[in-house]
Design an enzyme around this catalytic site. Structure first.
Site, PDB file in Angstrom:
ATOM      1  N   ARG A  93       0.845  -1.207   0.000  1.00  0.00           N
ATOM      2  CA  ARG A  93       0.000   0.000   0.000  1.00  0.00           C
ATOM      3  C   ARG A  93       0.880   1.258   0.000  1.00  0.00           C
ATOM      4  NH1 ARG A  93      -1.328   1.551   5.986  1.00  0.00           N
ATOM      5  NH2 ARG A  93      -0.041   0.072   7.101  1.00  0.00           N
TER       6      ARG A  93
ATOM      7  N   GLU B 296     -18.519   4.525  -0.729  1.00  0.00           N
ATOM      8  CA  GLU B 296     -17.744   3.838  -1.760  1.00  0.00           C
ATOM      9  C   GLU B 296     -18.544   3.583  -3.032  1.00  0.00           C
ATOM     10  OE1 GLU B 296     -18.132   2.787   1.385  1.00  0.00           O
ATOM     11  OE2 GLU B 296     -16.160   3.189   2.259  1.00  0.00           O
TER      12      GLU B 296
ATOM     13  N   PHE C 166     -14.260  -3.025   0.783  1.00  0.00           N
ATOM     14  CA  PHE C 166     -15.254  -2.051   0.295  1.00  0.00           C
ATOM     15  C   PHE C 166     -15.192  -1.912  -1.229  1.00  0.00           C
ATOM     16  CE2 PHE C 166     -13.766  -0.259   4.508  1.00  0.00           C
ATOM     17  CZ  PHE C 166     -14.729  -0.926   5.242  1.00  0.00           C
TER      18      PHE C 166
ATOM     19  N   HIS D 149      -5.286  -3.241   2.046  1.00  0.00           N
ATOM     20  CA  HIS D 149      -5.738  -4.011   3.214  1.00  0.00           C
ATOM     21  C   HIS D 149      -6.481  -5.280   2.800  1.00  0.00           C
ATOM     22  CE1 HIS D 149      -4.689  -0.132   4.833  1.00  0.00           C
ATOM     23  NE2 HIS D 149      -4.810  -0.572   6.066  1.00  0.00           N
TER      24      HIS D 149
ATOM     25  N   ASP E 101      -7.980  -5.499  12.947  1.00  0.00           N
ATOM     26  CA  ASP E 101      -9.358  -5.082  12.646  1.00  0.00           C
ATOM     27  C   ASP E 101     -10.323  -6.267  12.575  1.00  0.00           C
ATOM     28  OD1 ASP E 101      -8.951  -2.407  12.722  1.00  0.00           O
ATOM     29  OD2 ASP E 101      -8.919  -2.097  10.548  1.00  0.00           O
TER      30      ASP E 101
ATOM     31  N   ARG F 202      -1.524  -4.610   3.800  1.00  0.00           N
ATOM     32  CA  ARG F 202      -1.227  -3.668   4.876  1.00  0.00           C
ATOM     33  C   ARG F 202       0.176  -3.893   5.450  1.00  0.00           C
ATOM     34  NH1 ARG F 202      -2.479  -4.263  10.747  1.00  0.00           N
ATOM     35  NH2 ARG F 202      -1.904  -2.265  11.658  1.00  0.00           N
TER      36      ARG F 202
END
Lengths: 275, 315
Positions: free
Chosen positions: B7, B55, B80, B106, B114, B164
């Site tokens: 990322r 999104e 998303f 991610h 998360d 990530r």
């Protein structure tokens, strides 16, 4: 174009709609008829477009967010000269360009593929943003169904358009008050539509008779702010112009049989002679 | 250079590209500091569009921008981009074949703390099923930056999958070449073909070393472009080795393993062992802890490969 000429054009578009859907044996006459006057004012009066140069970067754009009303849209594009009227005889037909819902890859004049409700307004917002970023004079119009306002994405797009100050965007709602399952308020009411758009930061006009060419023209002609997107809530009659289709949810997505087609065309023919 | 999360590579590549690619715009959904598009935003604020936490609209806005000649890179978490906005990707981007690039960060369970709600393990399956879509999952920093440049040059929608966690270095910058649709043969071997993507490429290489200690020579292939697949490279290897193990930080349903099986079933039917997430959700934990827990570290891969080879001998 003069109002009388526009009225005749709207009448031609209505006859095209009936023929198209009859020949296809499927399609959406109700919402196409309610929006026929809106298509007419946009394509024959308001929009800066040139059928000979459909990709002109400085043209105005139109996205039919209520993509199922393609029969009305296609009729307007054909009447305006974007493609041969003969194509209207092959709506939804295998091997022909006029897909069930608008397809920008194959239909001249179609600015964006659409049909999945709630999505067209976002791409229209993207085009308005693009014009602003690239400092082009284009105005972007998008037509939504009133039932379509039940899609959450519409309000994501509305919030964003106001936040980014897209004064070059005009959202038109074809408020015919009927969706497939019945009157809006019996399904999942998006009312009050005007207040919703106002609270989302739009400059809102309500056209009490959204099938009145003159009133539509006046609403679209009125100057707006450079920084505030516009919403025009056009209160229309679903199935407008064909008495037995008017205000009938059943004609949302049903083709007329031969007798119904002839009766509808006779009615529209008589109406055309009066105007 | 040390290990870098892909990322971060994404943000750096966008910034680099931004200097010459004037039609490039970057969209994000309130995650610029996490997707690392902030790197671009700081340099080119006028071409950065924050769409907020919306999104579905963001994907449609990108479609409108692309229809008008711009090249939008749409950025958010993979869950998303591919999940929430799936139908917008399908109908507003891919059906009209618009030049939208999706930078999905991610991805996979290495998201870590998360937990399951934010760990996309179905995104490759979703994205590769859509016509006109190209799917790229780079292994490390060098490949990720090259993939972003290639995606910009490519005409049509591209889904870029980034992670990530810092991705262990696989490639040297010097002499590295990247072409969409071409894999990389990283290690030669005759006993089996290990085919990996993304973060798992480094782990597959580690597993190959472990297997070598036991006298098993694994050929290792990095498949960054999952669609279109590098059929020739895969077939050439599998014809030689006669068996394949696929490794991905994704469900075993619909991802790289499935794509390889679809290819081999048609023309070179050999036994295939798919290593990935076995039709279950992830959980909270540190990224590498989860990679280990789900058997996706080099030890887990080596172990599973040995079991696979043994099961073939028994058969």
């Amino acid at each position: 174009m003069k109002v009388e000429e526009l009225k005749r054009k709207a009448n031609d578009i209505r006859k095209d709609i009936i023929r198209e859907v009859y020949l296809a044996s499927s399609g959406h006459p109700g919402g196409s008829l309610s929006a026929a006057d809106i298509f007419t004012v946009l394509y024959f009066d308001k929009m800066n477009i040139d059928p000979a140069n459909p990709a002109d970067p400085n043209r105005d754009r139109f996205v039919l967010s209520k993509g199922h009303c393609a029969p009305g849209y296609y009729a307007a594009l054909a009447e305006r000269g974007f493609f041969d009227r003969e194509e209207l005889d092959h709506l939804r037909e295998f091997g022909h360009i006029l897909q069930g819902h608008p397809d920008c890859k194959h239909i001249p004049g179609v600015d964006m593929s659409s049909g999945s409700l709630g999505q067209g307004i976002s791409s229209a917002v993207g085009m308005a943003l693009s014009a602003k970023l690239q400092k082009r004079p284009s105005r972007v119009y998008t037509l939504l169904g009133d039932g379509e306002l039940e899609e959450g994405q519409v309000w994501e797009a509305a919030m964003f358009a106001a936040a980014k100050k897209l004064g070059n965007l005009t959202v038109i709602v074809d408020n015919n008050n009927l969706q497939i399952d019945g009157p809006l308020s019996e399904v999942n009411s998006p009312y009050p539509i005007d207040e919703k758009f106002r609270s989302f930061g739009f400059d809102v006009s309500v056209v009490e008779d959204g099938n009145d060419i003159e009133a539509l023209k006046a609403a679209l002609d009125s100057a707006g702010s450079e920084d505030i997107p516009r919403a025009i809530i056009a209160c229309t009659t679903k199935g407008k112009g064909v008495s037995f289709m008017e205000n009938q949810a059943g004609w949302h997505g049903k083709a007329p049989n031969e007798a119904q087609m002839k009766a509808a065309l006779d009615e529209l023919e008589a109406e055309g002679e009066l105007s | 250079m040390s290990d870098i999360a892909t990322r971060v590579s994404y943000g750096n590549a966008l910034k680099e590209l931004g200097a010459s690619a004037e039609n490039l715009v970057v969209l994000d959904a309130d995650l610029a500091g996490a997707t690392m598009t902030k790197t671009f935003k700081d340099e080119y604020p006028d071409r950065f569009i924050d769409c907020g936490i919306a999104e579905s609209n963001m994907m449609g806005v990108a479609a409108g921008l692309a229809r008008d000649g711009l090249v939008p890179f749409v950025s958010t978490f993979a869950i998303f981009a591919a999940g929430r906005a799936f139908e917008q990707v399908r109908n507003s981007v891919c059906y009209p074949n618009l030049n939208v690039k999706i930078g999905a960060t991610h991805a996979g369970i290495s998201v870590g703390e998360d937990g399951a709600t934010h760990q996309a393990i179905e995104d490759i399956a979703l994205m590769r099923a859509v016509p006109n879509m190209t799917v790229i999952s780079p292994a490390d920093d060098v490949e990720a930056r090259a993939a972003v440049r290639a995606a910009y040059e490519w005409q049509g929608p591209v889904y870029l999958r980034f992670g990530r966690l810092a991705a262990p270095k696989v490639y040297e910058e010097d002499g590295f070449e990247f072409e969409i649709g071409k894999g990389h043969l990283l290690r030669s071997g005759k006993d089996l073909t290990l085919i990996a993507t993304g973060l798992e490429v480094s782990q597959a290489l580690g597993a190959a070393s472990l297997l070598a200690e036991q006298g098993i020579e694994a050929e290792v292939i990095d498949i960054a472009t999952i669609k279109p697949l590098d059929d020739a490279l895969i077939l050439e290897s599998v014809k030689k080795t006669g068996r394949a193990v696929t490794v991905e930080e994704h469900s075993v349903i619909g991802g790289l393993g499935s794509a390889i099986c679809e290819l081999l079933a048609g023309c070179e039917p050999v036994p295939v062992c798919r290593i990935g997430i076995n039709d279950e959700f992830g959980q909270s934990g540190k990224g590498w802890q989860l990679i280990e827990k789900y058997g996706l570290d080099q030890n887990g891969i080596a172990e599973k490969t040995l079991e696979f080879l043994q099961s073939l001998q028994k058969g």
